[in-house]
Design an enzyme around this catalytic site. Structure first.
Site, short mmCIF file in Angstrom:
data_model
loop_
_atom_site.label_atom_id
_atom_site.label_comp_id
_atom_site.label_asym_id
_atom_site.label_seq_id
_atom_site.Cartn_x
_atom_site.Cartn_y
_atom_site.Cartn_z
N GLU A 87 0.83 -1.20 0.00
CA GLU A 87 0.00 0.00 0.00
C GLU A 87 0.86 1.26 0.00
OE1 GLU A 87 -3.19 0.22 -0.58
OE2 GLU A 87 -3.10 -1.96 -0.81
N GLU B 219 1.25 -2.45 -10.85
CA GLU B 219 0.91 -3.43 -9.82
C GLU B 219 2.03 -4.45 -9.64
OE1 GLU B 219 -1.48 -2.96 -7.93
OE2 GLU B 219 -2.65 -1.50 -9.05
N ASP C 204 4.15 -5.16 -6.18
CA ASP C 204 4.37 -6.48 -5.58
C ASP C 204 5.86 -6.72 -5.33
OD1 ASP C 204 1.71 -7.22 -5.49
OD2 ASP C 204 1.74 -8.18 -7.46
N HIS D 263 1.82 2.74 -3.35
CA HIS D 263 0.88 3.58 -4.10
C HIS D 263 1.26 5.06 -4.03
CE1 HIS D 263 -1.71 -0.06 -3.69
NE2 HIS D 263 -2.07 0.29 -4.90
#
Length: 707
Positions: A557, A609, A613, A560
């Site tokens: 998170e 994304e 990860d 982001h």
């Protein structure tokens, strides 16, 4: 004797009788000298074994061990297929996040079904009564379509039943949106202003259709979708006692209206740009809707005027929608009424009997088959009732859930984990080769200023707010009436909460949810209590589990915050050549791991994304290694035969467990197997701790250095 007098050299060599005594003497002296050394060696071995990782045998750890043993497939080689090694037996079940979400709902169910007595009129009493009424399927079946027919009569009826009073279109539309929560032509809602923080503003957006009819779909598929939708609408009209011929005619016209409106939705959400306008200006651009009266009905008691500012997300759609609605008002008003009623019946299906719900369920299954989306098993009744109770009585259920599942000890442990992850990220930013000094300092400052919301909103800890009485909610006598009363009460509370503007962040998820998120506007990251539950987190777990599972989720998170930097031109103060080289390496790395038959989408969302990860695993591992240096006494799970470092990676993979075929095509993430293998194969520590030979899938010859 043990000791004999020394002889002089003149006495000659010792006799044969004296030799055994000399040998015994030497052996005895050797034992006396080596004894302490041997004893200390045994002691050191004991000490080192005691200080090494020991098995966690608590009930929480044993439950976790059971899950790991049930999902893992140790016959698979971890260096060639770590996903199957960790998740090989769990691939036919829902993914780990869905399983946790269902477990949280089961916990809410146990709370709502526990014997208890609450003060009359309290929030708890009304929440429990609503849930009980929702579960009383016998009463709902006995009522049948009667409560729904009463609703339709309040709206003026419709031509299908032969009893129709032609009411003013805008009055009916206002009632639909304000009293029944149905928005057939557009959505209107309150949200913070895009640029003025914590300033609420009315926003006008595209509607959400039960069945979006997009003609760019393959013609055969489009025709099949239309047929299935027509069958469904015919069933609704028939269940409400309509004449079959009239039902078919009105259902066909309703589909035609939906198809036309769907054609106006030309731009996807991410490509639409919001613009501001007053109610008076919108009235000129889309005159078929009486915007002031409709919006006033929705947002009562907010005082509105023609000069009220709005945020409009698709003005072109509103213009074309207005032209269509205006023409229908002149020529086919009865069909316009039927279109709105049929949409309302679909939106009220949670409160209807099993015949209506079965029709909707069959439609959903058919549409998923036609559009290639994975099937969704039907929810049991209790789960639907928990969801509805949670949406209408969220403050009450939040307090009850947090009290049982997220005590202060758990919150403190979760916050400590987050701070470790946050510190590791700040440290990691100082090592990135593609960041120049200015960009590095700005990035580190962003992480330092970040706010975190852990578990539940602040008010959840204040009993007088969490157990409010909901005086506007009137339950009974039918479940439909209770449902509609809750719809109106929720809308009123939402308006009231926006009128009481607060600098605090307003949560976008229920605290029992499992989706963490980062709010760019408030620069705050939110981790709901429902996410920080077993098997992702527990204060009594081995630290390797918490860092590998919840720690990587937290680190992800935080990624982001920096999405914009990875987009073309998003970081002028970065070494663009080095950054693009790292992103190209990441793209090739995932392409080499792609599953057979899978297309690797070179899409900005997918790349972002994947980068998140990969960065999350790197940062969580760095935080875990630092914690090992500062704090000894690590534990591991019994019977798995994994070291703490191996358990860290095993726990990371457990979060990703899921069946790739169940993934929604709209999901920007890679399939679970790639989300596991991509970051792990890029981490040299994994190959070291699992002893992977060179050139195996999890130990490639080259790796990427993005994060």
């Amino acid at each position: 004797p043990l000791f004999s007098p020394q002889r002089s050299l003149e006495e000659g060599p010792p006799t044969a009788r004296s030799r055994p005594r000399t040998l015994a003497w030497r052996v005895l002296m050797t034992l006396l000298l080596l004894g302490p050394l041997l004893g200390s060696s045994v002691l050191l071995v004991y000490v080192f074994q005691s200080c090494g990782p020991y098995s966690c045998d608590t009930p929480a750890c044993l439950d976790l061990l059971t899950q790991y043993l049930a999902s893992g497939n140790t016959s698979m080689a971890p260096c060639s297929d770590f996903f199957s090694f960790a998740c090989g037996k769990a691939k036919r079940t829902s993914n780990s996040s869905q399983a946790l979400a269902e477990e949280n709902k089961s916990r809410l169910r146990r709370i709502l079904e526990a014997p208890s007595s609450w003060p009359p009129g309290s929030g708890e009493e009304k929440a429990f009564q609503f849930y009980k009424s929702c579960m009383d399927t016998n009463a709902i079946e006995a009522a049948g379509a009667g409560p729904l027919r009463q609703v339709i009569e309040e709206l003026g009826g419709w031509r299908i039943s032969g009893n129709w009073t032609s009411l003013d279109f805008n009055r009916t539309l206002g009632l639909l949106m304000s009293q029944y929560g149905h928005f057939p032509f557009f959505r209107a809602y309150l949200r913070p202003h895009p640029t003025l923080l914590h300033t609420p503003v009315i926003q006008i957006d595209q509607p959400e259709f039960a069945v979006p009819l997009k003609q760019e779909q393959e013609q055969k598929v489009y025709a099949q979708i239309v047929r299935e939708y027509l069958t469904y609408l015919n069933q609704l009209g028939t269940l409400l006692g309509g004449d079959p011929d009239k039902v078919l005619e009105h259902a066909s016209l309703s589909i035609s209206i939906t198809s036309r409106l769907s054609q106006f939705l030309r731009r996807p959400q991410e490509e639409r740009q919001a613009q501001t306008a007053t109610i008076a200006q919108l009235q000129e651009m889309a005159p078929a809707i009486d915007w002031l009266s409709c919006l006033q009905a929705i947002f009562m008691p907010m005082p509105l005027s023609p000069s009220q500012q709005l945020v409009i997300h698709d003005l072109e759609y509103l213009r074309e929608m207005s032209q269509l609605v205006g023409g229908l008002q002149l020529r086919h008003r009865e069909f316009l009424q039927s279109h709105m009623i049929l949409g309302l019946v679909n939106s009220l299906s949670p409160a209807l009997d099993s015949k209506f719900q079965k029709a909707r369920q069959v439609l959903g299954q058919k549409l998923r088959e036609l559009t290639g989306r994975p099937p969704v098993p039907p929810h049991p009744r209790w789960m639907e009732c928990v969801e509805e109770t949670g949406s209408f009585f969220e403050p009450t259920l939040t307090a009850l859930f947090v009290q049982e599942a997220f005590d202060l000890h758990t919150r403190k442990a979760a916050m400590e984990l987050f701070l470790n992850i946050k510190d590791a990220l700040i440290n990691r930013l100082g090592r990135l080769s593609w960041m120049k000094e200015k960009a590095r300092k700005e990035a580190q400052d962003q992480v330092t200023r970040l706010q975190v919301k852990m578990g539940a909103p602040e008010w959840a800890l204040e009993p007088e707010l969490a157990t409010q009485g909901y005086p506007e909610v009137q339950l009974g006598p039918s479940f439909m009436q209770s449902f509609l009363s809750c719809v109106r009460a929720l809308r009123a509370r939402t308006v009231q909460s926006f009128q009481q503007s607060s600098p605090n962040h307003s949560w976008h998820v229920a605290p029992w949810g499992v989706n963490a998120y980062y709010s760019k506007s408030d620069h705050v990251v939110v981790f709901p209590a429902g996410l920080l539950q077993p098997p992702f987190f527990h204060p009594g777990y081995p630290r390797a589990v918490n860092f590998g599972a919840a720690g990587t989720i937290m680190a992800r998170e935080l990624q982001h915050i920096f999405y914009q930097l990875l987009l073309p031109g998003g970081c002028p103060a970065c070494d663009s050549q080095a950054l693009q080289g790292a992103l190209l390496c990441l793209e090739r790395h995932y392409a080499a791991l792609s599953l057979p038959g899978e297309t690797f989408f070179n899409h900005s969302h997918r790349i972002l994304e994947n980068a998140a990860d990969m960065g999350a695993l790197t940062i969580a591992l760095q935080a875990y290694n630092k914690r090992l240096l500062l704090q000894r006494g690590e534990t591991t799970l019994p019977s798995l035969g994994l070291s703490p470092q191996q358990l860290f990676f095993r726990s990371y993979a457990q979060v990703m467990c899921g069946e790739p075929r169940l993934q929604d095509p709209q999901d920007p993430h890679s399939p679970p197997q790639l989300r596991t293998h991509g970051p792990i194969s890029n981490t040299q520590a994994f190959a070291r701790h699992y002893h992977c030979p060179r050139e195996t899938l999890m130990n490639p010859s080259s790796r990427c250095q993005l994060w």
